[in-house]
Design an enzyme around this catalytic site. Structure first.
Site: not given
Ligand code: GLN
Length: 537
Positions: A383, A509, A511
């Protein structure tokens, strides 16, 4: 209609006794005896969900396939039970009060005074029966957050009292998780904290059916009798929840002391045969692994590892499949400077940049990523870890020195990461990100393809910003491979680098979908790449 059974888990004496793991472990054993089991987490706080809470307050926010932001215990449930949870597997006081107040505003209560009893308690009980009805489970385990004695949890305990009144004796069970400490000075196990905690529970009107006692040694028969006598349970229902090396051994320990058998007996359910051979094999084999591999997690909340619970679990699963123990080196990226990268990262075999929000620590992440890229050190970005990898590449390979995400620099001349179109009109923070499972098309012949062994996958998201397509061509020409895209081709979901042994990042994600039964392929391959790197070194 199905005769669903309900097991309520309360906690006493102190927090952090591992109620989530206890529920997951019992759930696994009951599932392994052929029952359809699900779990509901009831959280007494007033937030509608943990989505808006700081990781310092709440640890990780666990996102389900259906896009709800839930308590991290749902991660344990999914990983242990190897099933998918949904929005109805988690409810908070905030959510329940919000729904009751909305009904009141609509006039649904027809002029009645709206009160905790019966309106809030009824709403709680609807959540409990709702899980049974929606899933068709044979057994619903209900975990009540917090510790008995908290003012916040009173409506939940009262609701359970009423719930039991309306159900047959053998259809519900209350298990109280408590602590029996060994006091070295007295050379004795002490039962008083448990007695007091059960006293509180009984004052509220709940008589526990079984006591799950956290202890560092097996409880002698005399101690069990004493606890049983004072707490009004038979001594066979006083169960040793012995400290073990890892959370994965908890189900095995419960099976050994017959906790699941006691539960089935009390619920008047047949025992069936217990089948946890695979789990046992994995856990025992992993316990005897001596090989270790160091991997750095370069993040912001590293002092508080609850924020990365699922990542830690995914590394255990990946370690199990690679026959290695991953030693995580936690690095606060605010401490990473140009001058100390070798000192901080020189000894690791891989770098992971996890998800995150806000500008703090970003420059350190970019340094870590540049180090991994240039040293050909395996890199895995999740992410924010994808977004920062794109920024790093744009700055140092494309030469766009001020490239950034508009999250961190709204004025950047090169917004390689920017707000998603769908996010532009949104002002509320709660539940408004791109959330939940989305399909992703994998490009053939890439490392992503190699890992997944599939060309279409489903992964869970939680973000507002995305890869800016205006820079796609330039980045690709410079050696970045777009290895995952949304089915319409518009959203970049995965990238990797051509000229690197293993540099992979994803906007989702992974994970959240790793399991004891099957490690997530990207974690598995990342650990394999780290092993290869170590070997060559
Ligand atoms: N802050 C970033 C976004 O909102 C990444 C979010 C995250 O890593 N879950 O896109």
């Amino acid at each position: 209609m199905k005769n669903t059974k309900y097991i309520f888990f309360t906690g006493g004496v102190v927090s952090s006794l591992g109620k989530g793991i206890a529920c997951s472990s019992l759930g696994l054993l009951l599932k392994s005896r052929g029952y359809h089991v699900t779990v509901l987490k009831l959280d007494p706080y007033i937030n509608v969900d943990p989505g808006t809470m700081s990781p310092y307050q709440h640890g990780e926010v666990y996102v389900t396939d259906d896009g709800s932001e839930t308590d991290l215990d749902l991660g344990h449930y999914e990983r242990f039970l190897n099933t998918e949870m949904a929005s109805y597997n988690n409810a908070t006081s905030g959510q329940i009060y919000y729904e009751v107040i909305q009904k009141e505003r609509r006039g649904d209560y027809l002029g009645a005074t709206v009160q905790v009893i019966p309106h809030i308690t009824d709403a709680i009980n609807e959540k409990i029966t709702g899980v049974g009805d929606k899933t068709g489970a044979d057994i619903v385990i209900v975990e009540i957050g917090g510790t008995v004695g908290d003012i916040e949890s009173l409506p939940f305990l009262e609701a359970i009292r009423q719930f039991r009144l309306n159900h047959a004796l053998e259809d519900t069970l209350v298990v109280h998780l408590t602590l029996v400490p060994f006091i070295a000075g007295a050379n004795e196990l002490k039962t008083k904290p448990t007695q007091h905690s059960v006293m509180r529970l009984r004052e509220i009107g709940l008589q526990p059916d079984a006591l799950l006692c956290r202890t560092d040694r097996l409880l002698p028969a005399g101690v069990k009798q004493k606890i049983g006598l004072f707490c009004n349970v038979s001594s066979e229902a006083v169960i040793d929840a012995l400290d073990v090396q890892t959370i994965y051994e908890v189900p095995l320990q419960y099976a050994k002391v017959g906790f699941d058998q006691l539960v089935l007996k009390k619920l008047h359910l047949d025992k069936h045969r217990l089948n946890i051979r695979n789990w046992r094999q994995k856990v025992e084999r992993y316990a005897s692994v001596n090989k270790h591999i160091p991997i750095a997690i370069c993040g912001k909340y590293v002092e508080l590892q609850d924020a990365y619970k699922s990542i830690m679990a995914a590394f255990v699963h990946a370690g199990m499949e690679n026959h290695v123990k991953v030693d995580l080196k936690w690095i606060n990226t605010e401490t990473l400077l140009d001058g100390n990268l070798e000192e901080k990262l020189g000894d690791v075999a891989g770098i992971l940049v996890p998800g995150g929000f806000g500008e703090r620590g970003i420059e350190g992440k970019l340094r870590a990523i540049r180090y991994a890229r240039e040293k050909k050190l395996p890199y895995f970005g999740i992410c924010l870890g994808l977004q920062t990898a794109v920024i790093e590449f744009a700055r140092h390979v494309l030469g766009k020195k001020r490239a950034n995400s508009t999250e961190f620099d709204p004025e950047t001349p090169d917004p390689v990461i920017h707000l998603m179109e769908t996010q532009k009109a949104i002002h509320d923070l709660g539940g408004t990100m791109r959330l939940g499972a989305y399909p992703c098309k994998i490009r053939p012949g890439t490392k992503a393809h190699q890992a997944y062994g599939a060309l279409k996958v489903n992964e869970r998201h939680r973000h507002r910003y995305e890869f800016n397509n205006e820079y796609r061509q330039a980045l690709e020409r410079a050696g970045m491979i777009i290895s995952g895209l949304s089915p319409d081709g518009k959203l970049v979901e995965m990238i990797e680098l051509a000229d690197h042994p293993w540099f992979v990042a994803c906007q989702f994600h992974p994970e959240l979908k790793s399991r004891v039964a099957k490690a997530h392929p990207l974690f598995r391959e990342f650990v394999a790449a780290a092993l290869e790197y170590e070997q060559k070194k």
